[in-house]
Design a protein around this motif. Structure first.
Motif, PDB file in Angstrom:
ATOM      1  N   ILE A 170      58.418 -45.880 -16.524  1.00  0.00           N
ATOM      2  CA  ILE A 170      57.798 -47.221 -16.393  1.00  0.00           C
ATOM      3  C   ILE A 170      58.082 -48.060 -17.637  1.00  0.00           C
ATOM      4  CG2 ILE A 170      55.645 -48.519 -16.146  1.00  0.00           C
ATOM      5  CD1 ILE A 170      54.405 -46.249 -14.672  1.00  0.00           C
TER       6      ILE A 170
ATOM      7  N   LYS B 116      61.528 -52.406   0.623  1.00  0.00           N
ATOM      8  CA  LYS B 116      61.179 -50.985   0.778  1.00  0.00           C
ATOM      9  C   LYS B 116      61.546 -50.527   2.206  1.00  0.00           C
ATOM     10  CE  LYS B 116      58.903 -50.065  -3.169  1.00  0.00           C
ATOM     11  NZ  LYS B 116      59.220 -49.026  -4.117  1.00  0.00           N
TER      12      LYS B 116
ATOM     13  N   GLY C  40      56.991 -39.816 -16.139  1.00  0.00           N
ATOM     14  CA  GLY C  40      56.761 -41.000 -15.322  1.00  0.00           C
ATOM     15  C   GLY C  40      56.452 -42.203 -16.204  1.00  0.00           C
TER      16      GLY C  40
ATOM     17  N   ASN D  56      56.766 -38.393 -10.739  1.00  0.00           N
ATOM     18  CA  ASN D  56      55.573 -37.822 -11.378  1.00  0.00           C
ATOM     19  C   ASN D  56      55.417 -36.342 -11.037  1.00  0.00           C
ATOM     20  OD1 ASN D  56      54.390 -39.750 -12.971  1.00  0.00           O
ATOM     21  ND2 ASN D  56      53.220 -40.669 -11.303  1.00  0.00           N
TER      22      ASN D  56
ATOM     23  N   PHE E  28      58.109 -43.197  -6.780  1.00  0.00           N
ATOM     24  CA  PHE E  28      57.651 -42.874  -8.132  1.00  0.00           C
ATOM     25  C   PHE E  28      56.749 -41.637  -8.140  1.00  0.00           C
ATOM     26  CE2 PHE E  28      54.989 -43.771 -11.941  1.00  0.00           C
ATOM     27  CZ  PHE E  28      55.996 -43.592 -12.862  1.00  0.00           C
TER      28      PHE E  28
ATOM     29  N   HIS F 103      53.601 -36.538 -15.483  1.00  0.00           N
ATOM     30  CA  HIS F 103      53.159 -37.913 -15.722  1.00  0.00           C
ATOM     31  C   HIS F 103      53.753 -38.528 -16.979  1.00  0.00           C
ATOM     32  CE1 HIS F 103      50.354 -38.146 -12.439  1.00  0.00           C
ATOM     33  NE2 HIS F 103      50.038 -39.378 -12.830  1.00  0.00           N
TER      34      HIS F 103
ATOM     35  N   ASP G 268      59.148 -52.788  -7.971  1.00  0.00           N
ATOM     36  CA  ASP G 268      58.414 -51.525  -7.788  1.00  0.00           C
ATOM     37  C   ASP G 268      59.400 -50.361  -7.858  1.00  0.00           C
ATOM     38  OD1 ASP G 268      55.511 -50.593  -6.461  1.00  0.00           O
ATOM     39  OD2 ASP G 268      57.195 -49.240  -6.024  1.00  0.00           O
TER      40      ASP G 268
ATOM     41  N   ASP H  43      60.969 -46.908  -6.915  1.00  0.00           N
ATOM     42  CA  ASP H  43      61.021 -46.195  -5.626  1.00  0.00           C
ATOM     43  C   ASP H  43      60.608 -44.737  -5.808  1.00  0.00           C
ATOM     44  OD1 ASP H  43      61.954 -48.516  -4.460  1.00  0.00           O
ATOM     45  OD2 ASP H  43      64.046 -48.045  -4.977  1.00  0.00           O
TER      46      ASP H  43
ATOM     47  N   LEU I 273      50.986 -49.443 -22.102  1.00  0.00           N
ATOM     48  CA  LEU I 273      52.164 -48.618 -21.814  1.00  0.00           C
ATOM     49  C   LEU I 273      53.463 -49.428 -21.882  1.00  0.00           C
ATOM     50  CD1 LEU I 273      53.392 -45.930 -20.904  1.00  0.00           C
ATOM     51  CD2 LEU I 273      52.993 -46.638 -18.533  1.00  0.00           C
TER      52      LEU I 273
ATOM     53  N   ARG J  49      64.925 -49.283   0.357  1.00  0.00           N
ATOM     54  CA  ARG J  49      64.723 -49.252  -1.107  1.00  0.00           C
ATOM     55  C   ARG J  49      66.040 -49.490  -1.863  1.00  0.00           C
ATOM     56  NH1 ARG J  49      60.983 -46.060   1.204  1.00  0.00           N
ATOM     57  NH2 ARG J  49      58.864 -46.144   0.374  1.00  0.00           N
TER      58      ARG J  49
HETATM   59  P1  GH3 Z   1      57.424 -46.416  -3.051  1.00  0.00           P
HETATM   60  O1  GH3 Z   1      58.899 -46.232  -3.107  1.00  0.00           O
HETATM   61  O2  GH3 Z   1      56.953 -46.737  -1.690  1.00  0.00           O
HETATM   62  O3  GH3 Z   1      56.949 -47.362  -4.083  1.00  0.00           O
HETATM   63  O4  GH3 Z   1      56.838 -44.980  -3.380  1.00  0.00           O
HETATM   64  P2  GH3 Z   1      55.982 -44.574  -4.614  1.00  0.00           P
HETATM   65  O5  GH3 Z   1      55.947 -43.098  -4.677  1.00  0.00           O
HETATM   66  O6  GH3 Z   1      56.464 -45.257  -5.841  1.00  0.00           O
HETATM   67  O7  GH3 Z   1      54.605 -45.133  -4.181  1.00  0.00           O
HETATM   68  P3  GH3 Z   1      53.620 -46.039  -4.971  1.00  0.00           P
HETATM   69  O8  GH3 Z   1      54.344 -47.158  -5.607  1.00  0.00           O
HETATM   70  O9  GH3 Z   1      52.491 -46.369  -4.068  1.00  0.00           O
HETATM   71  O10 GH3 Z   1      53.118 -44.976  -6.041  1.00  0.00           O
HETATM   72  C1  GH3 Z   1      52.688 -45.334  -7.288  1.00  0.00           C
HETATM   73  C2  GH3 Z   1      52.378 -44.089  -8.045  1.00  0.00           C
HETATM   74  O11 GH3 Z   1      52.441 -44.359  -9.426  1.00  0.00           O
HETATM   75  C3  GH3 Z   1      51.013 -43.561  -7.783  1.00  0.00           C
HETATM   76  C4  GH3 Z   1      50.465 -43.139  -9.123  1.00  0.00           C
HETATM   77  O12 GH3 Z   1      50.244 -41.760  -9.173  1.00  0.00           O
HETATM   78  C5  GH3 Z   1      51.569 -43.461 -10.078  1.00  0.00           C
HETATM   79  N1  GH3 Z   1      51.096 -44.129 -11.291  1.00  0.00           N
HETATM   80  C6  GH3 Z   1      50.310 -45.219 -11.345  1.00  0.00           C
HETATM   81  N2  GH3 Z   1      50.117 -45.557 -12.638  1.00  0.00           N
HETATM   82  C7  GH3 Z   1      50.806 -44.670 -13.393  1.00  0.00           C
HETATM   83  C8  GH3 Z   1      50.989 -44.512 -14.798  1.00  0.00           C
HETATM   84  O13 GH3 Z   1      50.508 -45.268 -15.639  1.00  0.00           O
HETATM   85  N3  GH3 Z   1      51.785 -43.469 -15.215  1.00  0.00           N
HETATM   86  C9  GH3 Z   1      52.360 -42.595 -14.322  1.00  0.00           C
HETATM   87  N4  GH3 Z   1      53.112 -41.626 -14.800  1.00  0.00           N
HETATM   88  N5  GH3 Z   1      52.173 -42.739 -12.989  1.00  0.00           N
HETATM   89  C10 GH3 Z   1      51.423 -43.749 -12.530  1.00  0.00           C
END
Ligand code: GH3
Ligand code: MG
Length: 422
Positions: free
Chosen positions: A303, A394, A299, A291, A287, A296, A283, A285, A250, A398
């Motif tokens: 990324i 965080k 999302g 999504n 995320f 997705h 990371d 925030d 990705l 954030r």
């Molecule tokens: P925080 O601010 O605390 O980081 O909140 P957050 O919602 O970003 O929480 P976290 O980092 O734990 O969430 C990660 C999310 O990313 C969970 C998962 O559904 C999503 N995710 C993981 N890999 C992928 C990916 O390859 N593509 C997409 N679209 N989403 C992904």
């Protein structure tokens, strides 16, 4: 010879020949890295090909004529043969040591020693030539060649003696080093032996032996070229597979496994030379909300967009990887955490920015945790500190960065603390 007793071969030759055994034993004791069985076998085949190629030249130029002039194999011929063969064994022993990878501190000494061995080959072949065409007398010019060769070997010993020990090997284990190009040395050896065959057989009548020689030469050349082509194709395939295995699909950054391998190397290097090294964990925030709200696919675009944005701001030495879902990690060799803060500021430039995706627009921010190598025992400790700093960012709301800092352990305050500026 001085006593006009039986001059050759004599007990002195037995003592000279001991040189080869002692030196070979010495070469075998060099510390090198362990090799897999298949790898050892391939190295043996390559070295044997090159050795036989070299021995053929010596045979053609010096020994063959000597043997036929002196009426076949006898003790004198065998001893005469033993010298250049011993030289070649030692020369290829040194070359194969260098090819297999030795301690850095031994490289110069071994290279000088190899030059000395080559001079020995020249001296021993000149000796055979002299005995073939006239009589060797002590004090002949060939003696100077031996003496110079011995001086070169003395230089090699002296270079080893004065080197400071650098225990790491010049060749890393195969999974760490990039694919090497296929070596053409064995093919050169094969070509050389065929050149000699054609040279020696040029007066042979074409039918039938001459035709057979020509056929063998042509077939070997075709097979060699075919094999070299296959090796080259394999190498390209292997490089392609390796990239697939190491790169995250990705983001185009290193995947976690490859990142961790590289991180271990970079950490070890920084630790050994006491160089700065900073780690930065990034990371996205909330995320999950991106999504949920935009899907997705959007999302994924966020990324990869952030990964590209980071990569464009890194130096060639920096190592960036995808640590997990929406978490990226960057190692900055030669950078302290203070300097890493400048990069964190530049990466946070887009915080709050709105990314347009089709008709909809979405705001996003990132949080960053920074740590440096000071006081870390291993890579895991460094990454854990960057992760703690990220957690702190965080917690602070954030869209900011935090630096992990270790407070003077003699102070009564908690040993570890997090500092940061939004
Ligand atoms: P925080 O601010 O605390 O980081 O909140 P957050 O919602 O970003 O929480 P976290 O980092 O734990 O969430 C990660 C999310 O990313 C969970 C998962 O559904 C999503 N995710 C993981 N890999 C992928 C990916 O390859 N593509 C997409 N679209 N989403 C992904
Ligand atoms: Mg997140």
């Amino acid at each position: 010879m001085v006593l006009h007793q039986k001059a050759y071969p004599s007990w002195a030759d037995a003592a000279y020949l001991c040189f080869y055994f002692v030196t070979l034993a010495g070469l075998l004791t060099f510390p090198t890295r362990r090799r897999a069985r298949g790898e050892r076998f391939r190295l043996f085949l390559d070295m044997a090909t090159v050795f036989v190629g070299g021995a053929s030249v010596i045979w053609y130029v010096a020994l063959g004529p000597a043997v036929s002039a002196q009426g076949g194999f006898n003790l004198a011929n065998i001893v005469t043969f033993a010298y250049p063969v011993g030289d070649l064994v030692l020369f290829f022993g040194v070359v194969s040591l260098l090819a297999r990878g030795v301690r850095r501190s031994s490289v110069t000494a071994l290279k000088i020693f190899a030059v000395g061995m080559l001079m020995f080959v020249a001296a021993d072949m000149s000796y055979t030539y002299v005995t073939l065409h006239s009589t060797y007398l002590g004090g002949d010019p060939v003696d100077s060649l031996w003496i110079v060769a011995l001086m070169v070997m003395f230089l090699a010993a002296s270079a080893q003696w004065h080197s400071t020990l650098q225990p790491e090997l010049t060749k890393a284990a195969p999974q760490q080093q990039p694919m090497s190009r296929p070596s053409i040395t064995p093919y050169v050896a094969v070509a050389m032996s065929y050149f000699l065959l054609i040279q020696a057989g040029r007066h042979v009548v074409f039918d039938p032996l001459g035709g057979l020689i020509l056929g063998a030469v042509v077939i070997t050349s075709l097979v060699s070229v075919r094999q070299l082509t296959a090796l080259r194709d394999n190498r390209e395939l292997a490089i392609g597979y390796r990239a697939l295995a190491d790169i995250d699909g990705l983001t185009g950054l290193y995947n976690r496994r490859r990142f961790m391998d590289l991180a271990e190397e970079v950490f070890a290097h920084a630790h050994r030379l006491d160089l700065p090294l900073a780690a930065m964990m990034i990371d996205i925030d909330h995320f999950k909300q991106i999504n949920d709200q935009f899907g997705h696919m959007c999302g994924d675009q966020v990324i990869s967009g952030i990964a590209r944005f980071c990569q464009e701001r890194l130096r060639p030495d920096d190592i960036a990887g995808r640590y997990g879902g929406d978490e990226l990690i960057i190692l900055l060799p030669g950078t302290t955490s203070e300097a890493a803060v400048h990069l964190a500021e530049r990466l946070s430039e887009r915080n709050g920015e709105v990314t347009k995706l089709g008709a909809s627009a979405m705001p996003f921010t990132i949080s960053i945790g920074i740590a440096d190598v000071t006081g870390c025992r291993d890579t895991a400790a460094l990454l854990a500190r960057a992760d703690l700093a990220l957690y702190e960012a965080k917690r602070a709301g954030r869209a900011c960065w935090r630096v992990y800092e270790e407070i003077d352990p003699s102070a009564s305050a908690p040993v570890e603390a997090i500092v940061g500026v939004e």
